[in-house]
Write an enzyme that holds these catalytic residues in place. Structure first.
Site, PDB file in Angstrom:
ATOM      1  N   HIS C  87       0.866  -1.180   0.000  1.00 21.89           N
ATOM      2  CA  HIS C  87       0.000   0.000   0.000  1.00 21.89           C
ATOM      3  C   HIS C  87       0.899   1.226   0.000  1.00 21.89           C
ATOM      4  O   HIS C  87       1.699   1.407   0.905  1.00 21.89           O
ATOM      5  CB  HIS C  87      -0.938  -0.024   1.209  1.00 21.89           C
ATOM      6  CG  HIS C  87      -1.935  -1.145   1.136  1.00 21.89           C
ATOM      7  ND1 HIS C  87      -3.236  -0.967   0.741  1.00 21.89           N
ATOM      8  CD2 HIS C  87      -1.800  -2.484   1.336  1.00 21.89           C
ATOM      9  CE1 HIS C  87      -3.862  -2.135   0.733  1.00 21.89           C
ATOM     10  NE2 HIS C  87      -3.012  -3.074   1.096  1.00 21.89           N
ATOM     11  N   ARG C  88       0.739   2.059  -1.013  1.00 26.59           N
ATOM     12  CA  ARG C  88       1.711   3.132  -1.239  1.00 26.59           C
ATOM     13  C   ARG C  88       1.242   4.527  -0.854  1.00 26.59           C
ATOM     14  O   ARG C  88       2.046   5.427  -0.707  1.00 26.59           O
ATOM     15  CB  ARG C  88       2.112   3.127  -2.730  1.00 26.59           C
ATOM     16  CG  ARG C  88       2.909   1.921  -3.127  1.00 26.59           C
ATOM     17  CD  ARG C  88       2.893   1.739  -4.642  1.00 26.59           C
ATOM     18  NE  ARG C  88       1.546   1.392  -5.077  1.00 26.59           N
ATOM     19  CZ  ARG C  88       1.175   1.205  -6.349  1.00 26.59           C
ATOM     20  NH1 ARG C  88       2.063   1.380  -7.314  1.00 26.59           N
ATOM     21  NH2 ARG C  88      -0.052   0.877  -6.658  1.00 26.59           N
ATOM     22  N   GLU C  94      10.040   2.124   9.635  1.00 29.53           N
ATOM     23  CA  GLU C  94      10.166   0.781  10.194  1.00 29.53           C
ATOM     24  C   GLU C  94      11.483   0.629  10.947  1.00 29.53           C
ATOM     25  O   GLU C  94      12.505   1.215  10.571  1.00 29.53           O
ATOM     26  CB  GLU C  94      10.111  -0.246   9.050  1.00 29.53           C
ATOM     27  CG  GLU C  94      10.022  -1.685   9.543  1.00 29.53           C
ATOM     28  CD  GLU C  94      10.027  -2.706   8.402  1.00 29.53           C
ATOM     29  OE1 GLU C  94      10.100  -2.294   7.232  1.00 29.53           O
ATOM     30  OE2 GLU C  94       9.976  -3.911   8.706  1.00 29.53           O
ATOM     31  N   SER C  96      14.930  -0.923  11.890  1.00 29.71           N
ATOM     32  CA  SER C  96      15.912  -1.436  10.946  1.00 29.71           C
ATOM     33  C   SER C  96      16.787  -2.508  11.577  1.00 29.71           C
ATOM     34  O   SER C  96      17.385  -2.298  12.625  1.00 29.71           O
ATOM     35  CB  SER C  96      16.800  -0.291  10.455  1.00 29.71           C
ATOM     36  OG  SER C  96      17.934  -0.803   9.811  1.00 29.71           O
ATOM     37  N   ASN C 185      -9.662   1.459   1.835  1.00 27.29           N
ATOM     38  CA  ASN C 185      -9.180   0.567   0.771  1.00 27.29           C
ATOM     39  C   ASN C 185      -8.356  -0.584   1.359  1.00 27.29           C
ATOM     40  O   ASN C 185      -8.502  -1.738   0.957  1.00 27.29           O
ATOM     41  CB  ASN C 185      -8.333   1.370  -0.228  1.00 27.29           C
ATOM     42  CG  ASN C 185      -7.893   0.526  -1.406  1.00 27.29           C
ATOM     43  OD1 ASN C 185      -8.708  -0.119  -2.067  1.00 27.29           O
ATOM     44  ND2 ASN C 185      -6.591   0.498  -1.660  1.00 27.29           N
ATOM     45  N   ARG C 190      -7.737  -6.182   2.788  1.00 24.79           N
ATOM     46  CA  ARG C 190      -7.038  -7.032   3.759  1.00 24.79           C
ATOM     47  C   ARG C 190      -7.945  -7.679   4.794  1.00 24.79           C
ATOM     48  O   ARG C 190      -7.516  -8.615   5.473  1.00 24.79           O
ATOM     49  CB  ARG C 190      -5.928  -6.226   4.449  1.00 24.79           C
ATOM     50  CG  ARG C 190      -4.932  -5.584   3.489  1.00 24.79           C
ATOM     51  CD  ARG C 190      -4.246  -6.611   2.582  1.00 24.79           C
ATOM     52  NE  ARG C 190      -3.347  -5.966   1.608  1.00 24.79           N
ATOM     53  CZ  ARG C 190      -2.639  -6.640   0.722  1.00 24.79           C
ATOM     54  NH1 ARG C 190      -2.705  -7.953   0.650  1.00 24.79           N
ATOM     55  NH2 ARG C 190      -1.864  -5.994  -0.141  1.00 24.79           N
TER      56      ARG C 190
END
Lengths: 229, 229, 229, 229
Positions: C87-88, C94, C96, C185, C190
């Site tokens: 999903h962009r 995040e 690392s 969406n 999902r």
């Protein structure tokens, strides 16, 4: 673009506008192989490939259509361009009225529509209207505006300021690059009968080009749209 | 938005426009903690947090700034909105001249600028210009256009068609939601001295609000911009 | 976030994961007023506002929902994060595995599902399976992998290389900022029964939070989804 | 793609990966004419066109480069794909481990790097390391994981669950479509010496293809990057 003639890639729209296909990358098979990468496969023959496209369109798996790209050269009135550029998943480069003097090119309707009562944002054709008289008001207004523009320029006013008096019926031009997924969304919204007539005719021209370039994808999309209605 | 007074969130721009902050989510610390999730950590005190922001800004690690959001209500002329809406990584909802009758609100400059010779797209202030005479041409042109608009409406022409005669100096309004990263890019391009004066003043107003909401981020950004010059 | 308790904003998912609402901007009324800017208006009372939201959702006018923003802190296995990050139209930061040593936290299923014959990508619960025996294979595999990771680290291997032996069941964490339109969406795709169970439970948790924050919008979306089925 | 041989469009990367150019749309001249639409013009000869590209790159006018598109087929380890897919302004279709059984293909390094002390996220080559012994630990770990995967499949476990034990060194494949502007940004970040070696070699392969397709644009970009250092 070997299998298209120059004529098919250039469509006149409204009184002075056009849609011109500058370049195209991809094919129905590109979408198929992009989708099949998910399954680790490739083309399985026309019949199965068409069924896959149908499946993708109907089940909202639209990412495979992002690998086909269209580049257009568009000429349209500013008020149409304003609706157009609300679409954000695509690229634009537009002529600038800061750099170049605006030409005497404005949209002149052939027929005035009246306010639609049922659809608050829309308009309908009516016989109870004096088109000739209205056109006179319209044309004179635009002529006056353009004359003022030229006067301001002649007096040394910067182009970026002088253009403030010009109406939104003025024609502009831009390059537009867009993928097949975003283009289907554009067509869906702008070829719809809730859209203003003046952008709808552009969407219809684009639809023709889409259909010619990606016929299987178009077929699947059209079938789905019919079912939803 | 507890630490701001209503006044600070509303800035008048040009003769009839404004920038109004409707809502804001985040803080400098939000960017810090979003970045520190990468390192598995959180705030380490003001000094270290400021250094982290400086590091992120200077090294092009801009994603942590995407977690702070601004929502604005903007009122500006159409030709300014046209430049504005070329920015795509954000959300817009604009008043529609198809639904509502356009008010008699147009941008009237206080001073006309002449074409800049050095910068082909720009303009400069000049004493060799008869502002009063120019303003008369400008105002009359806009009055004529609005009068034609009203005549067309009175004759029953649909709003979406009648508005074609209105000039791009017409004021419009929209809601704009944008993250801090995209907003810094907007300010960089639109508060720049290559931008047209009429959008620059909006970018300056937004800069003030940005600075107040995310002072550490602004500081880091401003220092970098100075170094690059 | 005044009307929610801390508990409501934190939902445990799978064996070690969670969905946590960090911040939220907007309301159902925000979408209403963003839409009404098009008509030049504001709230018209609950009944009419609800009808407007219904109309927007049903007619594909989704831009007003882009002015409401959610920020989440998510903890989930890597194979779930991989599906998530397709999903962009949203922002991620995040943790690392290059910066920080990976903890001994992996997803351990309570029940193994077998391959679904009807749905080539899916899985179904089955009684003909020895869960205890399978779990032993699964756990031992993951323990071995983590042990190898620790050995490589102990020998001086860089974190970014040592992590190559770690399985995709490893838990990761990220910050996720997303608007209500993109979130609907996400939920649609999902929380669907074609989605893998392990991401579906996250989508269900998010659905709960969405529903609490934007109840009218959720209602309209749910009604439409039911009709389509 | 007439002026390239198949070899030039296919570059092997790491031990089992590759970068393959599937299709390309555009040219340096495309960027030039897209930019010149702003000035109402077209090509003005090689020298002036090159200067325009230089000007666009150096002054942050990057939108004309959005009209050139590359489509790649990529094969790389999952931990590389994870970094890759953080880039959002582009399109992906990836092979699914839910649909297809994962092959015995994992990234095996030729040399282990140690943790870099200066750069907390990075790694450096060192002589004080027993590559042979480390490789044994590494290989055995991966073999064990793959064996467990096969055992779970054999026992009837669904592919989507069995793959949870597989390490992030596993090779995956995807289609990637991206415009020249976003691709320059990818190269800038991923061919940088702060990027992990394993993605850097992919970025270098892509750089080669970019340079061949858009030599003037590449030249301008490279000059600017050198100046900034």
């Amino acid at each position: 673009m070997q299998n298209t003639t120059p004529q098919e890639n250039y469509i006149e729209v409204l009184d002075k506008g056009f849609v011109k296909l500058v370049d195209f990358m991809g094919s129905d098979l590109r979408a198929v192989s992009s989708a099949r990468v998910s399954f680790g496969g490739v083309s399985k023959g026309e019949e199965k490939d068409k069924l896959l496209i149908k499946y993708l369109v109907e089940n909202g798996h639209h990412s495979p259509f992002e690998h086909c790209y269209f580049q257009f050269h568009i000429k349209c009135p500013i008020f149409v361009a304003r609706q157009w550029m609300r679409h954000r998943i695509c690229s634009y480069n537009e002529i600038s009225a800061r750099y170049t003097e605006v030409k005497d090119e404005f949209y002149i309707p052939t027929e005035f529509r009246v306010q639609d009562i049922a659809n608050r944002q829309g308009s309908i054709v009516s016989k109870d209207i004096d088109n000739k008289a209205l056109l006179e008001i319209y044309n004179k207004s635009i002529e006056n505006s353009y004359e003022s523009y030229k006067k301001l320029l002649a007096a040394g006013v910067a182009r970026e300021m002088a253009r403030c008096v010009l109406p939104v019926s003025q024609y502009t031009q831009f390059y537009w690059t867009v993928n097949a997924r975003a283009l289907l969304n554009f067509i869906k919204l702008r070829a719809d009968n809730h859209a203003q007539y003046e952008i709808r005719v552009y969407a219809e021209a684009i639809k023709k080009i889409f259909k010619e370039k990606l016929p299987w994808t178009w077929q699947a999309f059209e079938n789905l749209t019919k079912e939803e209605k």
